[in-house]
Motif scaffolding. Structure first.
Motif, PDB file in Angstrom:
ATOM      1  N   LYS A 230       0.757  -1.378   0.117  1.00 38.66           N
ATOM      2  CA  LYS A 230      -0.023  -0.107   0.026  1.00 38.66           C
ATOM      3  C   LYS A 230       0.929   1.290  -0.018  1.00 38.66           C
ATOM      4  O   LYS A 230       1.896   1.411   0.851  1.00 38.66           O
ATOM      5  N   CYS A 231       0.585   2.301  -0.914  1.00 37.18           N
ATOM      6  CA  CYS A 231       1.138   3.708  -0.995  1.00 37.18           C
ATOM      7  C   CYS A 231       0.571   4.681  -0.598  1.00 37.18           C
ATOM      8  O   CYS A 231      -0.713   4.655  -0.313  1.00 37.18           O
ATOM      9  N   SER A 232       1.078   5.688  -0.174  1.00 36.96           N
ATOM     10  CA  SER A 232       0.275   7.094   0.209  1.00 36.96           C
ATOM     11  C   SER A 232       0.933   8.080  -0.319  1.00 36.96           C
ATOM     12  O   SER A 232       2.114   7.907  -0.771  1.00 36.96           O
ATOM     13  N   GLY A 233       0.434   9.372  -0.472  1.00 40.52           N
ATOM     14  CA  GLY A 233       1.016  10.330  -0.953  1.00 40.52           C
ATOM     15  C   GLY A 233       1.105  11.742  -0.052  1.00 40.52           C
ATOM     16  O   GLY A 233       0.245  11.688   0.812  1.00 40.52           O
ATOM     17  N   ALA A 234       1.828  12.552  -0.374  1.00 40.84           N
ATOM     18  CA  ALA A 234       1.944  13.812   0.437  1.00 40.84           C
ATOM     19  C   ALA A 234       2.180  14.877  -0.674  1.00 40.84           C
ATOM     20  O   ALA A 234       3.371  14.543  -1.680  1.00 40.84           O
ATOM     21  N   LEU A 235       1.818  16.048  -0.344  1.00 43.16           N
ATOM     22  CA  LEU A 235       2.306  17.083  -1.112  1.00 43.16           C
ATOM     23  C   LEU A 235       3.014  18.170  -0.125  1.00 43.16           C
ATOM     24  O   LEU A 235       2.550  18.732   0.775  1.00 43.16           O
ATOM     25  N   LEU A 236       4.501  18.241  -0.253  1.00 44.98           N
ATOM     26  CA  LEU A 236       4.956  18.919   0.786  1.00 44.98           C
ATOM     27  C   LEU A 236       5.670  20.042   0.085  1.00 44.98           C
ATOM     28  O   LEU A 236       5.882  20.223  -0.898  1.00 44.98           O
ATOM     29  N   PRO A 408      -2.448  18.000  -8.517  1.00 42.98           N
ATOM     30  CA  PRO A 408      -1.453  17.294  -9.457  1.00 42.98           C
ATOM     31  C   PRO A 408      -1.550  15.853  -9.419  1.00 42.98           C
ATOM     32  O   PRO A 408      -0.852  14.980  -9.251  1.00 42.98           O
ATOM     33  N   GLY A 409      -3.023  15.230  -9.288  1.00 40.09           N
ATOM     34  CA  GLY A 409      -2.928  13.884  -9.162  1.00 40.09           C
ATOM     35  C   GLY A 409      -2.664  13.385  -7.923  1.00 40.09           C
ATOM     36  O   GLY A 409      -2.041  12.140  -8.009  1.00 40.09           O
ATOM     37  N   THR A 410      -2.754  13.724  -6.747  1.00 38.59           N
ATOM     38  CA  THR A 410      -2.115  13.420  -5.513  1.00 38.59           C
ATOM     39  C   THR A 410      -3.099  12.277  -5.034  1.00 38.59           C
ATOM     40  O   THR A 410      -2.677  11.479  -3.834  1.00 38.59           O
ATOM     41  N   HIS A 411      -4.337  11.898  -5.480  1.00 36.80           N
ATOM     42  CA  HIS A 411      -4.981  10.641  -5.341  1.00 36.80           C
ATOM     43  C   HIS A 411      -4.334   9.275  -5.883  1.00 36.80           C
ATOM     44  O   HIS A 411      -4.675   8.182  -5.558  1.00 36.80           O
ATOM     45  N   GLU A 412      -3.481   9.401  -6.625  1.00 44.24           N
ATOM     46  CA  GLU A 412      -2.896   8.302  -7.514  1.00 44.24           C
ATOM     47  C   GLU A 412      -1.491   7.957  -6.771  1.00 44.24           C
ATOM     48  O   GLU A 412      -0.487   9.029  -6.883  1.00 44.24           O
ATOM     49  N   HIS A 413      -1.258   6.937  -6.460  1.00 40.06           N
ATOM     50  CA  HIS A 413       0.098   6.824  -5.462  1.00 40.06           C
ATOM     51  C   HIS A 413       0.755   5.549  -6.024  1.00 40.06           C
ATOM     52  O   HIS A 413       0.226   4.386  -6.278  1.00 40.06           O
ATOM     53  N   PHE A 414       1.922   5.707  -6.524  1.00 41.68           N
ATOM     54  CA  PHE A 414       2.850   4.580  -7.184  1.00 41.68           C
ATOM     55  C   PHE A 414       4.296   4.940  -6.473  1.00 41.68           C
ATOM     56  O   PHE A 414       4.902   5.791  -6.454  1.00 41.68           O
ATOM     57  N   ASP A 415       4.858   3.976  -5.778  1.00 41.67           N
ATOM     58  CA  ASP A 415       5.897   4.113  -4.996  1.00 41.67           C
ATOM     59  C   ASP A 415       7.037   4.550  -5.718  1.00 41.67           C
ATOM     60  O   ASP A 415       7.335   4.294  -6.850  1.00 41.67           O
TER      61      ASP A 415
END
Length: 453
Positions: A230-236, A408-415
């Motif tokens: 499982k992946c998660s995303g962040a906008l930093l 910018p597509g923060t809902h799609e997560h690919f490691d």
């Protein structure tokens, strides 16, 4: 948040367009074989909410935009050797309309909005369907109860790179505002020898390491297990002060006869190091950084800026985690510069010839799938860093004002996938979209900020 589907239809070109089979360049057919999403949010006044006439304007202007940009109305088709061609059949692009009882204010500052919520506002592509049934461009218009809207788009990376995608959407917005096209797309993919056989002329030696699969974790023979995590995303956000400190760190010990490192070189090297630390890689673990290079300005005979296709591609820098982390930031950054520096006109033509000589391109294609080890995998222990800093992704006005936020597509997560964007506030700060396995994300955030001194 509940999003209710209202309608879905295909928007076709407003006029008859050329029909036939269009060859794709080698750059179109390798790398990420998926769609790239963005979502725009617009605040409208409750007294003048978004209405059907505005929706009709979007559809009508999109139909007119598909006349000069007619490849987007077609469908991909597979041929031998994992190769793809574009069937320009004018089937059209998908336009979805939805509604939600949510109010725009409930999103807060957007940066902290959950990826699951944002994902509901973006059109999804059914990758289980045959590739010749998948639209190349999809739109999802969602109306909120307050009268405001979101406009989610997703576009095939096989057909366009970031610059070409921005060109199309910008011109669509111009037509919606009642203005004429500003710049026509350059559609001749023969500029990159699309459909031509390998050259008979001798080409310089090519560093083929860019076409090798990135390394796997030590002890692993396949990437499937890592792909399934499982992946998660962040906008930093990096403030202007953060960026200035990183510039000082990266340029310490640099040969003063060389140019100072660019923001992209510095950020790419920094992200690479932070990912290695967060993943706690063994010292001897090989790791690769994927770097996005645009050939438009690297050719003696420059490609037109309006070239509509993929002129950007991935080159790589490789190191061992131990070497990368035991040396100063400047070492990682120098690796980035070295990789970008090899992209010359000779490199581009040599690489294209090399790909043309391959009997099967499947091994160079990344579907971001969970079921296959065939394509390159830039997840653990690797990363890929894209630059959106110079793309015109902000200020998209369809006639009711500019967006208040672009996701910018923060809902799609690919490691391992990362993108660097400028901040629309124009304060010199930068935004970094980062996707990692859930188990590594918090550690990455700590290093991302604490390692800046």
């Amino acid at each position: 948040m509940e999003v209710k589907l209202k309608s879905s239809l295909m928007i076709k070109p407003a006029e008859t367009t050329w029909k036939g089979c269009l060859s794709l360049s080698e750059w179109d057919q390798i790398g990420f074989i998926n769609h790239i999403p963005t979502t725009y949010f617009y605040r409208l006044s409750p007294t003048t909410p978004f209405d059907d006439s505005m929706s009709n304007t979007l559809k009508e202007s999109l139909s007119r935009a598909l006349v000069p940009f007619y490849p987007l109305a077609g469908r991909l088709r597979r041929i031998d050797g994992g190769r793809l061609v574009l069937d320009c059949n004018a089937i059209g692009v998908q336009f979805i309309e939805a509604e939600s009882k949510t109010k725009l204010e409930e999103f807060g500052d957007f940066y902290s909005s959950s990826s699951e919520i944002l994902g509901q506002l973006s059109p999804s592509v059914d990758y289980t369907s045959p590739i010749d049934e998948q639209p190349l461009f999809l739109v999802k218009l969602t109306r909120f109860s307050c009268g405001s809207i979101s406009l989610g788009t997703t576009i095939s990376h096989v057909i366009v790179d970031g610059l070409s995608a921005s060109h199309f959407i910008t011109e669509w917005a111009r037509l919606a505002r009642g203005e004429p096209l500003l710049k026509m797309p350059f559609l001749d993919r023969k500029a990159l020898r699309a459909g031509d056989p390998p050259s008979r002329l001798s080409t310089p030696h090519l560093d083929r390491s860019d076409f090798h699969h990135p390394p796997l974790l030590i002890g692993h023979s396949c990437s499937v297990d890592e792909r399934k995590k499982k992946c998660s995303g962040a906008l930093l956000k990096l403030s202007q002060e953060h960026v200035a400190k990183l510039k000082i760190m990266a340029n310490e010990g640099r040969n003063m006869n060389s140019k100072p490192y660019t923001r992209y070189e510095i950020l790419a090297g920094f992200i690479w190091r932070c990912a290695c630390k967060a993943r706690k890689l063994e010292d001897e673990q090989p790791t690769t950084l994927g770097i996005c290079a645009d050939s438009r300005k690297r050719m003696r005979t420059m490609l037109p800026a309006e070239y509509f296709g993929n002129a950007s591609f991935i080159v790589t820098a490789t190191s061992n985690a131990g070497e990368l982390l035991s040396k100063p930031l400047g070492f990682a950054v120098s690796k980035v510069r070295e990789a970008i520096g090899k992209v010359t006109e000779e490199y581009v033509w040599s690489a294209i010839d090399y790909l043309k000589s391959q009997s099967d391109l499947t091994k160079f294609q990344d579907f971001n799938g969970l079921w296959s080890c065939k394509g390159p995998y830039f997840g653990n222990p690797n990363v890929v860093v894209m630059s959106w800093m110079t793309l015109p992704v902000y200020g998209l006005d369809f006639g009711w004002g500019k967006e208040i936020y672009m996701d910018p597509g923060t809902h799609e997560h690919f490691d391992g996938e990362s993108s660097i964007l400028s901040n629309p506030d124009g304060d010199g700060s930068l935004l970094v979209k980062m996707d990692l396995h859930v188990e590594h994300m918090e550690s990455f955030k700590e290093h991302f900020y604490n390692d800046i001194r």
